[in-house]
Structure formats: C-alpha cells, structure tokens
Write a protein that holds these residues in place. Structure first.
Motif, short mmCIF file in Angstrom:
data_model
loop_
_atom_site.label_atom_id
_atom_site.label_comp_id
_atom_site.label_asym_id
_atom_site.label_seq_id
_atom_site.Cartn_x
_atom_site.Cartn_y
_atom_site.Cartn_z
N GLU A 236 -43.41 16.85 49.62
CA GLU A 236 -44.43 16.20 48.78
C GLU A 236 -43.93 15.93 47.37
N ARG A 237 -43.20 16.88 46.80
CA ARG A 237 -42.75 16.67 45.43
C ARG A 237 -41.76 15.50 45.34
N ALA A 238 -40.92 15.37 46.34
CA ALA A 238 -39.98 14.24 46.35
C ALA A 238 -40.73 12.92 46.40
N LEU A 239 -41.71 12.81 47.28
CA LEU A 239 -42.46 11.56 47.40
C LEU A 239 -43.34 11.31 46.17
N ASN A 240 -43.93 12.36 45.63
CA ASN A 240 -44.73 12.19 44.41
C ASN A 240 -43.86 11.73 43.24
N THR A 241 -42.63 12.20 43.21
CA THR A 241 -41.71 11.75 42.15
C THR A 241 -41.44 10.26 42.27
N LEU A 242 -41.16 9.79 43.48
CA LEU A 242 -40.90 8.37 43.66
C LEU A 242 -42.14 7.54 43.30
N MET A 243 -43.31 8.03 43.65
CA MET A 243 -44.53 7.30 43.28
C MET A 243 -44.70 7.26 41.77
N ASP A 244 -44.37 8.36 41.10
CA ASP A 244 -44.45 8.39 39.64
C ASP A 244 -43.48 7.39 39.02
N TRP A 245 -42.33 7.22 39.63
CA TRP A 245 -41.36 6.25 39.14
C TRP A 245 -41.73 4.81 39.52
N LYS A 246 -42.72 4.66 40.38
CA LYS A 246 -43.11 3.35 40.91
C LYS A 246 -41.94 2.69 41.65
N ILE A 247 -41.26 3.51 42.42
CA ILE A 247 -40.14 3.06 43.23
C ILE A 247 -40.40 3.44 44.68
N ASP A 248 -40.25 2.48 45.58
CA ASP A 248 -40.42 2.74 47.00
C ASP A 248 -39.06 2.87 47.67
N VAL A 249 -38.98 3.72 48.69
CA VAL A 249 -37.85 3.70 49.63
C VAL A 249 -38.40 3.26 50.98
N ASP A 250 -37.56 2.63 51.77
CA ASP A 250 -38.02 2.09 53.05
C ASP A 250 -38.11 3.16 54.13
N GLU A 251 -37.23 4.14 54.06
CA GLU A 251 -37.26 5.23 55.03
C GLU A 251 -37.05 6.55 54.30
N ALA A 252 -37.64 7.61 54.82
CA ALA A 252 -37.43 8.96 54.29
C ALA A 252 -37.21 9.90 55.45
N MET A 253 -36.15 10.69 55.37
CA MET A 253 -35.80 11.64 56.42
C MET A 253 -35.79 13.04 55.81
N PHE A 254 -36.72 13.86 56.21
CA PHE A 254 -36.81 15.24 55.75
C PHE A 254 -36.28 16.13 56.87
N LEU A 255 -35.04 16.54 56.76
CA LEU A 255 -34.31 17.07 57.91
C LEU A 255 -34.29 18.59 57.97
N GLY A 256 -34.78 19.27 56.93
CA GLY A 256 -34.86 20.71 57.00
C GLY A 256 -33.55 21.40 57.32
N GLY A 257 -32.44 20.85 56.81
CA GLY A 257 -31.14 21.47 57.00
C GLY A 257 -30.36 20.98 58.19
#
Length: 301
Positions: A236-257
């Motif tokens: 959540e913090r990663a995505l909230n940071t991108l929203m705060d920057w007003k920058i979108d990424v097309d894909e996000a992979m949260f791989l847990g190691g």
C-alpha cells in the motif's frame, strides 16, 4: 539563442553499454593500450554488435520526430577518441545516426560531464563511474554486459521495469528490513501506509517517462512495471507514494521475495533496474539488467 538540451530526456551511455565491445575490452584489460588502439583502428569500419542497452536506446530515440526532438542520447565513455570514431560509425550502421554527441575521455573519469549534459540517466559498464554518478545525484546503473538481450517481440513498445526501494523510492524502508527483519519492516510500512516514501534515485527518470507517455502521437508507446520484493500489506505504501507523485505504472508485481527473473522474462522489458546484486544477477539471465549501486543493500555488499 544558445543551443541547449533543456526539455529533453538526456541519456548518457558508455560504449560498452550500447554496443558489444567485450572482446575489445578483454584485450584492453589483458594487454596494453597500444594493442587495443591498433585493433580498434583496424576495425573502424566493422560495426560492433548491439549491446545490452541497445534496444532501450533505439526505442527512446524513436520518440523523436522531425517536428520535435524529445530524447537526446550522448555517448559518454572512457574510450579514446579514435575508438569513439568506431562507436559513432557503429551507431550509424545500426540506424542510430541521430546520436551525434559524445565525450571520450581516454581513461579519465567521465561522470563529471553529466552536469553540463543535465542527464536524466547514465548507463555504464564501469561500476565505479555509476557509483560516482549516483553520489552526484544522477540516475545511473551499472549495465551487466552478459545480460540476455531484449526479446524484440514488442517493436512499438518501450518496456522498462523498476525495483522499488532504493531505486524509485528511498532506502528508508529497506534500512528497517536490513537492520530489524521482515516483521519490523511490515509493521513499519503498515503504520506509514498513507505517508509517501521519499524519492529514490530513479524517480526523476520515471517522471520523465510518465511525461513522455502523455504524448498523443502514433508510434512508440511506453509500458512500465514496478517489480518489488514487497508484499501485502507493505504494497500500500508503494502505491500510495506513486499516487502522491501523480505517476502511474502499467504493471505492479509484489513478489514477497520470490525470484524476479521469471516474472521479468514474461514482462520482457528493454531494461530492468534494481539495487541488489542478487536480483540483478537473477534477472540478467532473462532480460537486460542494470545494478543501481545505491542504498543500504549496496553499502553492505
């Protein structure tokens, strides 16, 4: 009016990052400068094969039109000027004749020239040059020259993948993980989920690519991916940071190691940036990869 590179994405790149000069480099390291220079003179009209970052550069330059030059690629190399002639000729032979600027320092540190260039990215096969560039505040990556080359299956789409902590974001959270472990990291990030992370070294490049994505013209497109070892709830913090920057990424992979290489193989980026050598080495067997030599993980390496 003086000519400037303002308002352009400026990429500085070394000879070995753009072209395959590994045979010549081995001769340079195991012989003497005169022997190396003799070989380069003999091969002036022999185009070097594309290197690891070739696809990335070619696609970035495809955003330029006769009406507007949006991207500038400048050769920035420890090579000597004669060898630089071969690099320019190789660029022309491979259809990159729009590369017209270069600085060749014949062994001297080249990274200081990033300042007058105003570079948004520096790619080099020299690890120490990358470290110095990052310390000066420029997004930079050590190109693994033995990386798998880009697939070529997406000729009209520039694909770039980024790690999160210590790359797009600061290493604030990574320091918690390194010093206190996974449970402390997860709690820290859950507690601060609504608080944007500070910027990392590659945030300016992501922002520049985001602006380039807004260009409403047919032709080359951009697809970006965040590929991170984070998992829920730290996502959540990663995505909230991108929203705060007003920058979108097309894909996000949260791989847990999980190892990143297999996922990157499916995404097929033209380049992948990560701060941890283990992730870069795993990725390099699948896709073009570079090591962002910054943050606590690099300090401990």
């Amino acid at each position: 009016m003086a000519l400037t590179l303002d308002e352009k994405i400026v990429v500085a790149i070394s000879s070995r990052a753009l072209f395959d000069f590994e045979e010549e480099n081995r001769l340079f390291e195991n012989s003497n400068p005169a022997t190396y220079l003799k070989l380069q003179r003999e091969r002036l009209d022999v185009p070097a094969a594309p290197g690891v970052a070739f696809s990335l550069v070619k696609k970035l330059l495809a955003f330029n039109t006769e009406a507007q030059q949006r991207v500038e690629v400048v050769l920035l190399s420890r090579n000597d000027p004669i060898s630089g002639m071969r690099v320019f000729r190789s660029a022309k032979a491979h259809g990159l004749q729009s590369i017209q600027r270069g600085v060749f320092t014949q062994g001297r540190d080249p990274f200081s020239y990033l300042r007058p260039l105003g570079a948004q990215l520096f790619l080099s096969a020299n690890a120490e040059d990358v470290t110095q560039a990052l310390q000066l505040g420029y997004p930079a990556a050590h190109v693994y020259t033995d990386s798998m080359r880009a697939s070529g299956r997406h000729p009209q789409e520039l694909r770039i993948a980024f790690d999160g902590d210590a790359v797009l974001f600061s290493d604030e959270a990574e320091r918690i993980y390194q010093s206190q472990g996974l449970a402390a990291f997860q709690k820290h990030e859950a507690d601060k989920a609504s608080q944007p992370l500070p910027e990392g070294p590659f945030k300016p490049l992501l922002a520049a690519l985001h602006r380039l994505q807004q260009v409403d013209e047919p032709g080359m497109q951009i697809r970006t991916a965040l590929v991170t070892a984070r998992s829920a709830p730290a996502h959540e913090r990663a995505l909230n940071t991108l929203m705060d920057w007003k920058i979108d990424v097309d894909e996000a992979m949260f791989l847990g190691g999980l190892p990143k290489g297999g996922f990157l193989r499916e995404f097929e980026p033209d380049f992948f940036f990560d701060d941890q050598t283990g992730h870069v080495r795993n990725a390099a067997s699948h896709v073009p990869s570079g090591h962002v030599r910054s943050g606590v993980a690099h300090e401990k390496a």
